[in-house]
Design a protein around this motif. Structure first.
Motif, mmCIF file in Angstrom:
data_model
loop_
_atom_site.group_PDB
_atom_site.id
_atom_site.type_symbol
_atom_site.label_atom_id
_atom_site.label_comp_id
_atom_site.label_asym_id
_atom_site.label_seq_id
_atom_site.Cartn_x
_atom_site.Cartn_y
_atom_site.Cartn_z
ATOM 1 N N VAL A 275 0.866 -1.172 0.000
ATOM 2 C CA VAL A 275 0.000 0.000 0.000
ATOM 3 C C VAL A 275 0.905 1.225 0.000
ATOM 4 O O VAL A 275 2.045 1.159 0.457
ATOM 5 C CB VAL A 275 -0.958 0.049 1.219
ATOM 6 C CG1 VAL A 275 -1.992 -1.058 1.150
ATOM 7 C CG2 VAL A 275 -0.192 -0.013 2.521
ATOM 8 N N ALA A 276 0.419 2.339 -0.518
ATOM 9 C CA ALA A 276 1.233 3.550 -0.623
ATOM 10 C C ALA A 276 1.200 4.338 0.687
ATOM 11 O O ALA A 276 0.728 5.466 0.746
ATOM 12 C CB ALA A 276 0.743 4.403 -1.788
ATOM 13 N N ARG A 277 1.688 3.711 1.718
ATOM 14 C CA ARG A 277 1.815 4.329 3.035
ATOM 15 C C ARG A 277 3.161 3.881 3.608
ATOM 16 O O ARG A 277 3.793 2.970 3.071
ATOM 17 C CB ARG A 277 0.664 3.881 3.942
ATOM 18 C CG ARG A 277 -0.689 4.415 3.506
ATOM 19 C CD ARG A 277 -1.759 4.203 4.577
ATOM 20 N NE ARG A 277 -2.018 2.802 4.843
ATOM 21 C CZ ARG A 277 -3.094 2.138 4.406
ATOM 22 N NH1 ARG A 277 -4.005 2.746 3.680
ATOM 23 N NH2 ARG A 277 -3.260 0.867 4.710
ATOM 24 N N PRO A 278 3.601 4.489 4.697
ATOM 25 C CA PRO A 278 4.912 4.114 5.255
ATOM 26 C C PRO A 278 5.055 2.623 5.540
ATOM 27 O O PRO A 278 6.108 2.037 5.281
ATOM 28 C CB PRO A 278 4.989 4.943 6.545
ATOM 29 C CG PRO A 278 4.161 6.150 6.247
ATOM 30 C CD PRO A 278 3.024 5.639 5.398
ATOM 31 N N GLU A 279 3.978 1.973 6.021
ATOM 32 C CA GLU A 279 4.089 0.538 6.294
ATOM 33 C C GLU A 279 4.215 -0.269 5.008
ATOM 34 O O GLU A 279 4.864 -1.310 4.979
ATOM 35 C CB GLU A 279 2.919 0.039 7.151
ATOM 36 C CG GLU A 279 1.559 0.196 6.544
ATOM 37 C CD GLU A 279 0.884 1.533 6.820
ATOM 38 O OE1 GLU A 279 -0.345 1.608 6.599
ATOM 39 O OE2 GLU A 279 1.547 2.488 7.253
ATOM 40 N N ALA B 139 7.409 -2.693 3.962
ATOM 41 C CA ALA B 139 7.249 -4.058 3.441
ATOM 42 C C ALA B 139 7.979 -4.211 2.110
ATOM 43 O O ALA B 139 8.646 -5.231 1.875
ATOM 44 C CB ALA B 139 5.765 -4.390 3.291
ATOM 45 N N LEU B 140 7.870 -3.217 1.243
ATOM 46 C CA LEU B 140 8.556 -3.256 -0.046
ATOM 47 C C LEU B 140 10.069 -3.324 0.154
ATOM 48 O O LEU B 140 10.749 -4.151 -0.466
ATOM 49 C CB LEU B 140 8.181 -2.036 -0.885
ATOM 50 C CG LEU B 140 8.882 -1.884 -2.239
ATOM 51 C CD1 LEU B 140 8.582 -3.057 -3.149
ATOM 52 C CD2 LEU B 140 8.475 -0.568 -2.893
ATOM 53 N N ALA C 181 -3.899 -4.700 -3.810
ATOM 54 C CA ALA C 181 -5.213 -5.263 -4.111
ATOM 55 C C ALA C 181 -6.277 -4.681 -3.201
ATOM 56 O O ALA C 181 -6.016 -4.312 -2.062
ATOM 57 C CB ALA C 181 -5.182 -6.783 -3.947
ATOM 58 N N GLY C 182 -7.467 -4.613 -3.727
ATOM 59 C CA GLY C 182 -8.613 -4.166 -2.942
ATOM 60 C C GLY C 182 -9.879 -4.346 -3.743
ATOM 61 O O GLY C 182 -9.837 -4.574 -4.956
ATOM 62 N N PRO C 183 -11.018 -4.238 -3.081
ATOM 63 C CA PRO C 183 -12.282 -4.464 -3.781
ATOM 64 C C PRO C 183 -12.660 -3.362 -4.750
ATOM 65 O O PRO C 183 -13.451 -3.570 -5.659
ATOM 66 C CB PRO C 183 -13.299 -4.568 -2.645
ATOM 67 C CG PRO C 183 -12.670 -3.883 -1.494
ATOM 68 C CD PRO C 183 -11.201 -4.027 -1.659
ATOM 69 N N GLY C 184 -12.099 -2.154 -4.585
ATOM 70 C CA GLY C 184 -12.454 -1.045 -5.463
ATOM 71 C C GLY C 184 -13.710 -0.372 -4.993
ATOM 72 O O GLY C 184 -14.048 -0.383 -3.819
ATOM 73 N N GLY C 185 -14.425 0.265 -5.904
ATOM 74 C CA GLY C 185 -15.662 0.929 -5.551
ATOM 75 C C GLY C 185 -15.490 2.374 -5.130
ATOM 76 O O GLY C 185 -16.378 2.962 -4.541
ATOM 77 N N VAL D 112 -3.358 2.029 -5.192
ATOM 78 C CA VAL D 112 -2.397 3.085 -5.512
ATOM 79 C C VAL D 112 -2.695 3.687 -6.876
ATOM 80 O O VAL D 112 -3.256 3.042 -7.756
ATOM 81 C CB VAL D 112 -0.943 2.566 -5.441
ATOM 82 C CG1 VAL D 112 -0.605 2.116 -4.030
ATOM 83 C CG2 VAL D 112 -0.680 1.471 -6.438
ATOM 84 N N ASN D 113 -2.276 4.944 -7.048
ATOM 85 C CA ASN D 113 -2.518 5.641 -8.313
ATOM 86 C C ASN D 113 -1.427 5.334 -9.329
ATOM 87 O O ASN D 113 -0.435 4.681 -9.011
ATOM 88 C CB ASN D 113 -2.635 7.155 -8.066
ATOM 89 C CG ASN D 113 -1.348 7.753 -7.510
ATOM 90 O OD1 ASN D 113 -0.256 7.351 -7.856
ATOM 91 N ND2 ASN D 113 -1.489 8.737 -6.646
#
Length: 129
Positions: free
Chosen positions: A8-12, A16-17, A36-40, A47-48
């Motif tokens: 995810v595009a956050r510090p955590e 992980a990356l 990944a995520g459900p979207g909506g 991420v963008n």
């Protein structure tokens, strides 16, 4: 074998990356980064395009095979990650952790906790510095 990083595009996610890159390079294993995520429209985890490009540019410079995948197919993040673990011969799954209050955990649950309990491979949970 594959090192799988849930990103995810956050510090955590960055932590992980970084750890996934370190492990894959040291072990000379394939690296798969997944967002990944459900979207909506309400999914903060997705991420963008700029962030995808930034991660892909970093992966292109690695001495190991590395790939970034993004899934917005209506499935939960957990289902996508566990499905990849089961289909990709994952040796280690790397996830980032963020600090939450007890109330936050109670109301929102903990995706990390569910992944830790259900993943059929070793899971390395890292914290952002």
């Amino acid at each position: 074998m594959t090192i799988l990083v849930a990103y995810v595009a956050r510090p955590e996610g960055q932590a992980a990356l970084d750890k996934g890159i370190e492990i894959a390079t040291r072990r000379n294993e394939r690296l798969l980064i997944v967002n990944a995520g459900p979207g909506g429209g309400q999914d903060e985890a997705i991420v963008n395009g700029y962030e995808v490009e930034r991660v892909e540019e970093r992966l292109a410079k690695l001495p190991v095979q590395a790939e970034f995948k993004q899934f917005v197919r209506g499935n939960s993040t957990i289902d996508e990650i566990i499905g990849l673990v089961e289909s990709q011969q994952v040796s280690v799954l790397v996830i980032g952790l963020r600090k939450r209050t007890a109330v936050g955990k109670l109301l929102l649950g903990s995706m990390a906790q569910e992944i830790l309990m259900t993943a059929p491979c070793p899971v390395l949970a890292v914290k952002a510095s």
